[in-house]
Design a protein around this motif. Structure first.
Motif, mmCIF file in Angstrom:
data_model
loop_
_atom_site.group_PDB
_atom_site.id
_atom_site.type_symbol
_atom_site.label_atom_id
_atom_site.label_comp_id
_atom_site.label_asym_id
_atom_site.label_seq_id
_atom_site.Cartn_x
_atom_site.Cartn_y
_atom_site.Cartn_z
ATOM 1 N N ILE A 66 -7.221 -2.540 -2.715
ATOM 2 C CA ILE A 66 -6.943 -1.473 -3.680
ATOM 3 C C ILE A 66 -7.373 -0.146 -3.061
ATOM 4 O O ILE A 66 -8.517 0.019 -2.628
ATOM 5 C CB ILE A 66 -7.683 -1.727 -5.006
ATOM 6 C CG1 ILE A 66 -7.184 -3.022 -5.645
ATOM 7 C CG2 ILE A 66 -7.501 -0.551 -5.967
ATOM 8 C CD1 ILE A 66 -7.934 -3.421 -6.897
ATOM 9 N N LEU A 67 -6.458 0.805 -3.019
ATOM 10 C CA LEU A 67 -6.743 2.087 -2.389
ATOM 11 C C LEU A 67 -7.503 3.003 -3.342
ATOM 12 O O LEU A 67 -7.305 2.974 -4.553
ATOM 13 C CB LEU A 67 -5.434 2.764 -1.957
ATOM 14 C CG LEU A 67 -4.545 1.971 -0.989
ATOM 15 C CD1 LEU A 67 -3.335 2.814 -0.585
ATOM 16 C CD2 LEU A 67 -5.322 1.521 0.239
ATOM 17 N N GLU A 68 -8.376 3.820 -2.772
ATOM 18 C CA GLU A 68 -9.087 4.836 -3.550
ATOM 19 C C GLU A 68 -8.136 5.984 -3.842
ATOM 20 O O GLU A 68 -7.539 6.553 -2.927
ATOM 21 C CB GLU A 68 -10.297 5.348 -2.774
ATOM 22 C CG GLU A 68 -11.413 4.328 -2.631
ATOM 23 C CD GLU A 68 -12.133 4.085 -3.947
ATOM 24 O OE1 GLU A 68 -12.105 4.986 -4.804
ATOM 25 O OE2 GLU A 68 -12.698 2.990 -4.120
ATOM 26 N N ARG A 69 -7.987 6.317 -5.100
ATOM 27 C CA ARG A 69 -7.084 7.374 -5.508
ATOM 28 C C ARG A 69 -7.699 8.194 -6.650
ATOM 29 O O ARG A 69 -8.561 7.687 -7.381
ATOM 30 C CB ARG A 69 -5.737 6.793 -5.980
ATOM 31 C CG ARG A 69 -4.837 6.311 -4.847
ATOM 32 C CD ARG A 69 -4.438 7.462 -3.957
ATOM 33 N NE ARG A 69 -3.429 7.130 -2.966
ATOM 34 C CZ ARG A 69 -3.670 6.733 -1.732
ATOM 35 N NH1 ARG A 69 -4.935 6.577 -1.347
ATOM 36 N NH2 ARG A 69 -2.695 6.495 -0.883
ATOM 37 N N PRO A 70 -7.257 9.454 -6.844
ATOM 38 C CA PRO A 70 -7.804 10.297 -7.910
ATOM 39 C C PRO A 70 -7.214 9.998 -9.281
ATOM 40 O O PRO A 70 -7.494 10.704 -10.239
ATOM 41 C CB PRO A 70 -7.435 11.710 -7.446
ATOM 42 C CG PRO A 70 -6.182 11.529 -6.646
ATOM 43 C CD PRO A 70 -6.353 10.206 -5.944
ATOM 44 N N TYR A 71 -6.388 8.973 -9.365
ATOM 45 C CA TYR A 71 -5.791 8.533 -10.627
ATOM 46 C C TYR A 71 -6.128 7.051 -10.809
ATOM 47 O O TYR A 71 -6.510 6.365 -9.853
ATOM 48 C CB TYR A 71 -4.279 8.751 -10.616
ATOM 49 C CG TYR A 71 -3.587 8.260 -9.369
ATOM 50 C CD1 TYR A 71 -3.312 6.895 -9.179
ATOM 51 C CD2 TYR A 71 -3.232 9.139 -8.345
ATOM 52 C CE1 TYR A 71 -2.701 6.437 -8.026
ATOM 53 C CE2 TYR A 71 -2.614 8.674 -7.189
ATOM 54 C CZ TYR A 71 -2.353 7.325 -7.036
ATOM 55 O OH TYR A 71 -1.756 6.859 -5.894
ATOM 56 N N ASP B 230 -0.953 -2.087 -9.248
ATOM 57 C CA ASP B 230 -0.915 -2.825 -7.986
ATOM 58 C C ASP B 230 -0.783 -4.307 -8.308
ATOM 59 O O ASP B 230 -1.709 -4.921 -8.850
ATOM 60 C CB ASP B 230 -2.194 -2.559 -7.194
ATOM 61 C CG ASP B 230 -2.127 -3.083 -5.770
ATOM 62 O OD1 ASP B 230 -1.372 -4.032 -5.521
ATOM 63 O OD2 ASP B 230 -2.846 -2.539 -4.911
ATOM 64 N N TYR C 164 1.783 3.163 -3.357
ATOM 65 C CA TYR C 164 0.900 4.162 -3.959
ATOM 66 C C TYR C 164 1.469 5.572 -3.785
ATOM 67 O O TYR C 164 1.119 6.489 -4.535
ATOM 68 C CB TYR C 164 -0.477 4.108 -3.321
ATOM 69 C CG TYR C 164 -1.375 2.979 -3.778
ATOM 70 C CD1 TYR C 164 -2.515 3.234 -4.542
ATOM 71 C CD2 TYR C 164 -1.116 1.662 -3.419
ATOM 72 C CE1 TYR C 164 -3.367 2.211 -4.940
ATOM 73 C CE2 TYR C 164 -1.948 0.624 -3.810
ATOM 74 C CZ TYR C 164 -3.073 0.899 -4.564
ATOM 75 O OH TYR C 164 -3.902 -0.121 -4.960
ATOM 76 N N VAL D 242 -5.979 3.088 -10.968
ATOM 77 C CA VAL D 242 -5.227 1.992 -10.360
ATOM 78 C C VAL D 242 -5.452 0.759 -11.235
ATOM 79 O O VAL D 242 -6.594 0.380 -11.505
ATOM 80 C CB VAL D 242 -5.665 1.717 -8.918
ATOM 81 C CG1 VAL D 242 -4.917 0.512 -8.344
ATOM 82 C CG2 VAL D 242 -5.423 2.955 -8.050
ATOM 83 N N ARG E 241 0.842 -1.212 0.000
ATOM 84 C CA ARG E 241 0.000 0.000 0.000
ATOM 85 C C ARG E 241 0.873 1.256 0.000
ATOM 86 O O ARG E 241 0.494 2.292 -0.552
ATOM 87 C CB ARG E 241 -0.931 0.010 1.213
ATOM 88 C CG ARG E 241 -1.845 -1.211 1.394
ATOM 89 C CD ARG E 241 -2.502 -1.711 0.126
ATOM 90 N NE ARG E 241 -1.676 -2.725 -0.511
ATOM 91 C CZ ARG E 241 -1.906 -3.227 -1.722
ATOM 92 N NH1 ARG E 241 -2.924 -2.799 -2.425
ATOM 93 N NH2 ARG E 241 -1.129 -4.149 -2.230
ATOM 94 N N ASP F 205 1.159 9.045 -5.861
ATOM 95 C CA ASP F 205 0.646 10.244 -5.190
ATOM 96 C C ASP F 205 1.528 11.446 -5.505
ATOM 97 O O ASP F 205 1.029 12.544 -5.810
ATOM 98 C CB ASP F 205 0.605 10.039 -3.672
ATOM 99 C CG ASP F 205 -0.462 9.063 -3.222
ATOM 100 O OD1 ASP F 205 -1.314 8.675 -4.054
ATOM 101 O OD2 ASP F 205 -0.439 8.688 -2.036
#
Length: 291
Positions: A258-263, A251, A234, A265, A231, A238
């Motif tokens: 799976i992390l929530e991201r603005p790009y 990933d 990421y 994944v 994790r 970032d």
């Protein structure tokens, strides 16, 4: 080189997407071949890892050099999560820089080594190649379940040692500040190791250092991909996203969440670890028509 367009930039974790977490080697030959093809296309490639420079030199750089790295390339290594860094050329590893300001005191290092030798040597070993942080890793001749069973007891004992030396340290939700109220160190367990490290070290720190290095040799590409199995990996994406680049993170161990991201994944279907890393590199070699 600055006049040559770079179609893509890569920030790569090593354990997982490049080196097998089982064999601790680059076990998939196509990974070496594809990295060489991408480097020859002026793709900036940085290995950003918690591993030591010695590990990267022996397990990653040596196979790349043996297979024939191009004379002109943009390749860089950031080890120990930002504490050690160096350029990579067709001849191999360049001059290595160590940030001694983030290193643990020698007395703490010695006590942690003794802890491993006297209580946990049947499942793990002390990584003598680390130059700023401390890493204790699963023995390759021990099954993973045995290591995982022993790891919490080691983590707690290591946490107590660091704190007993008067250093502020964090382990999970437990914090023990130093005399000034600061907590400059942490324990970071992974699936095959536990790291004891400065809180200033992390993958975004490594990404920033790599981009600064690549900027010295010419314009940076607009498109970047970061690849990792933890994790914390990421954080590479970032940093790239915050800097305004077109970025996605790959990933290779999505089962951890799976992390929530603005790009975007990306996951490589059912493939994980170095199989996923190999598939990702192959995709870009084909997309850029390099073979």
């Amino acid at each position: 080189m600055s006049a040559i367009h770079s179609p893509l930039g890569l920030l790569l974790d090593v354990d997982g997407p490049i080196a097998s977490p089982v064999t601790r080697t680059v076990a998939t030959p196509s990974i070496i071949d594809d990295l060489i093809l991408l480097a020859g296309a002026n793709v900036p490639i940085a290995f950003i890892t918690g591993r030591s420079s010695a590990f990267i030199r022996e397990e990653v750089i040596a196979p790349l050099v043996a297979a024939g790295l191009p004379a002109n390339l943009r390749m860089y290594g950031v080890c120990e999560k930002g504490a050690v860094w160096f350029p990579i050329t067709a001849e191999g590893m360049g001059d290595t820089v160590i940030d001694d300001t983030v290193a643990l005191p020698q007395a703490v290092v010695d006590d942690l080594r003794t802890l491993v030798e006297t209580r946990f040597g049947d499942t793990m070993f002390f990584d003598e190649t680390k130059q700023a942080m401390v890493s204790v890793e699963q023995r390759t001749d021990v099954d993973h379940a045995s290591f995982i069973a022993a790891q919490p007891a080691f983590n707690q004992a290591a946490f107590d040692i660091v704190s007993r030396h008067g250093l502020g340290v964090r382990y999970g939700d437990d914090e023990r500040p130093d005399a000034t109220g600061a907590v400059p160190f942490r324990l970071d367990p992974t699936i095959i190791s536990t790291d004891v490290e400065s809180i200033t070290l992390d993958k975004d720190h490594g990404a920033k250092r790599a981009l600064a290095f690549f900027a010295e040799s010419g314009p940076l590409p607009d498109v970047w991909r970061s690849v990792g199995d933890s994790r914390s990996d990421y954080l590479m994406a970032d940093h790239l996203h915050a800097a305004g680049y077109d970025v996605a993170h790959v990933d290779v161990r999505p089962a951890d969440g799976i992390l929530e991201r603005p790009y975007p994944v990306i996951v490589m279907g059912e493939q994980i670890h170095d199989e996923a890393g190999a598939a990702f590199l192959d995709y870009w070699v084909e997309k850029l028509q390099l073979r």
